[in-house]
Design a protein around this motif. Sequence first.
Motif, short mmCIF file in Angstrom:
data_model
loop_
_atom_site.label_atom_id
_atom_site.label_comp_id
_atom_site.label_asym_id
_atom_site.label_seq_id
_atom_site.Cartn_x
_atom_site.Cartn_y
_atom_site.Cartn_z
N UNK A 54 5.63 -5.08 -13.88
CA UNK A 54 6.19 -4.57 -15.13
C UNK A 54 7.70 -4.50 -14.97
N UNK A 55 8.37 -5.46 -15.54
CA UNK A 55 9.83 -5.58 -15.41
C UNK A 55 10.52 -4.28 -15.81
N UNK A 56 11.44 -3.85 -14.96
CA UNK A 56 12.25 -2.68 -15.25
C UNK A 56 11.62 -1.34 -14.91
N UNK A 57 10.35 -1.32 -14.52
CA UNK A 57 9.70 -0.06 -14.16
C UNK A 57 9.66 0.08 -12.63
N UNK A 58 9.27 1.25 -12.15
CA UNK A 58 9.18 1.48 -10.71
C UNK A 58 8.06 2.47 -10.41
N UNK A 59 7.56 2.36 -9.18
CA UNK A 59 6.48 3.23 -8.72
C UNK A 59 6.92 3.86 -7.40
N UNK A 60 6.97 5.20 -7.33
CA UNK A 60 7.30 5.85 -6.07
C UNK A 60 6.14 5.70 -5.08
N UNK A 61 6.48 5.52 -3.80
CA UNK A 61 5.45 5.28 -2.79
C UNK A 61 5.78 6.05 -1.51
N UNK A 62 4.72 6.27 -0.74
CA UNK A 62 4.83 6.86 0.60
C UNK A 62 4.52 5.74 1.59
N UNK A 63 5.31 5.64 2.63
CA UNK A 63 5.15 4.58 3.62
C UNK A 63 4.56 5.15 4.90
N UNK A 64 3.52 4.47 5.38
CA UNK A 64 2.82 4.87 6.60
C UNK A 64 2.87 3.72 7.61
N UNK A 65 3.07 4.06 8.85
CA UNK A 65 2.90 3.07 9.92
C UNK A 65 1.45 3.20 10.38
N UNK A 66 0.71 2.09 10.30
CA UNK A 66 -0.71 2.13 10.65
C UNK A 66 -1.03 1.14 11.76
N UNK A 67 -2.08 1.46 12.49
CA UNK A 67 -2.59 0.59 13.55
C UNK A 67 -3.80 -0.17 13.01
N UNK A 68 -4.27 -1.19 13.72
CA UNK A 68 -5.42 -1.97 13.24
C UNK A 68 -6.65 -1.13 12.91
N UNK A 69 -6.93 -0.10 13.69
CA UNK A 69 -8.11 0.73 13.38
C UNK A 69 -7.91 1.48 12.06
N UNK A 70 -6.68 1.92 11.80
CA UNK A 70 -6.37 2.57 10.52
C UNK A 70 -6.58 1.59 9.37
N UNK A 71 -6.10 0.36 9.54
CA UNK A 71 -6.24 -0.64 8.49
C UNK A 71 -7.72 -0.92 8.22
N UNK A 72 -8.51 -1.00 9.27
CA UNK A 72 -9.95 -1.21 9.12
C UNK A 72 -10.56 -0.08 8.28
N UNK A 73 -10.18 1.16 8.59
CA UNK A 73 -10.67 2.32 7.83
C UNK A 73 -10.24 2.24 6.36
N UNK A 74 -8.99 1.84 6.13
CA UNK A 74 -8.49 1.71 4.76
C UNK A 74 -9.22 0.59 4.02
N UNK A 75 -9.48 -0.52 4.72
CA UNK A 75 -10.21 -1.63 4.09
C UNK A 75 -11.55 -1.14 3.53
N UNK A 76 -12.26 -0.35 4.32
CA UNK A 76 -13.55 0.17 3.87
C UNK A 76 -13.37 1.13 2.70
N UNK A 77 -12.41 2.04 2.84
CA UNK A 77 -12.18 3.05 1.80
C UNK A 77 -11.76 2.39 0.49
N UNK A 123 -0.74 14.17 -8.31
CA UNK A 123 0.25 15.10 -8.85
C UNK A 123 0.85 15.97 -7.74
N UNK A 124 0.00 16.45 -6.84
CA UNK A 124 0.48 17.27 -5.72
C UNK A 124 1.41 16.47 -4.81
N UNK A 125 1.08 15.20 -4.57
CA UNK A 125 1.93 14.35 -3.73
C UNK A 125 3.27 14.10 -4.43
N UNK A 126 3.24 13.86 -5.72
CA UNK A 126 4.49 13.66 -6.47
C UNK A 126 5.38 14.88 -6.32
N UNK A 127 4.77 16.07 -6.42
CA UNK A 127 5.54 17.29 -6.27
C UNK A 127 6.09 17.44 -4.85
#
Length: 152
Positions: A54-77, A123-127
């Motif tokens: 969406x041109x001109x819009x933005x989304x705030x994000x949280x950045x995590x450093x993850x390991x392969x086991x974390x990524x595997x867990x996220x893939x399932x979730x 909402x809690x994370x945004x706050x």
Amino acid sequence: MKTKLYIAYGSNMDEGQMAFRCPKAKLKGVSEVKDCRLIFKGSKTGAYATIEKAKGQKVPVVLWEIEPTDEHNLDRYEGFPTFYYKQWLELDLDGEKIQGMVYMMDHDRKLGQPSYHYYKTLEDAYEKFGFDKAILEKALEDSSVEGDEDVN
């Protein structure tokens, strides 16, 4: 062990959820994805956050450093690769350009309203992270299913 940066914009912004799902993940900071918007889309189990161009819009994000086991867990979730797919995005972290992996939902999924609990987690994370709540509120408004005639 090779790590990667994971870009979270939905319930995985919540530190408690990430500690449970991805015990080795480390919070690296916050940023924003430019020229994208936050939106809620549905499945049989409910509506969840995704981002889309969406041109001109933005989304705030949280950045995590993850390991392969974390990524595997996220893939399932995240229901990868059926519900969400992965994409690499470039963004800014403390003035430095970085690459991160993000889960995005198929664009053909229908708009929907998230549960109260799911929305409250975002909402809690945004706050907590000082994000502009108007972005989250607009996502909720934009995800309303207009013209839904099934109002029994």
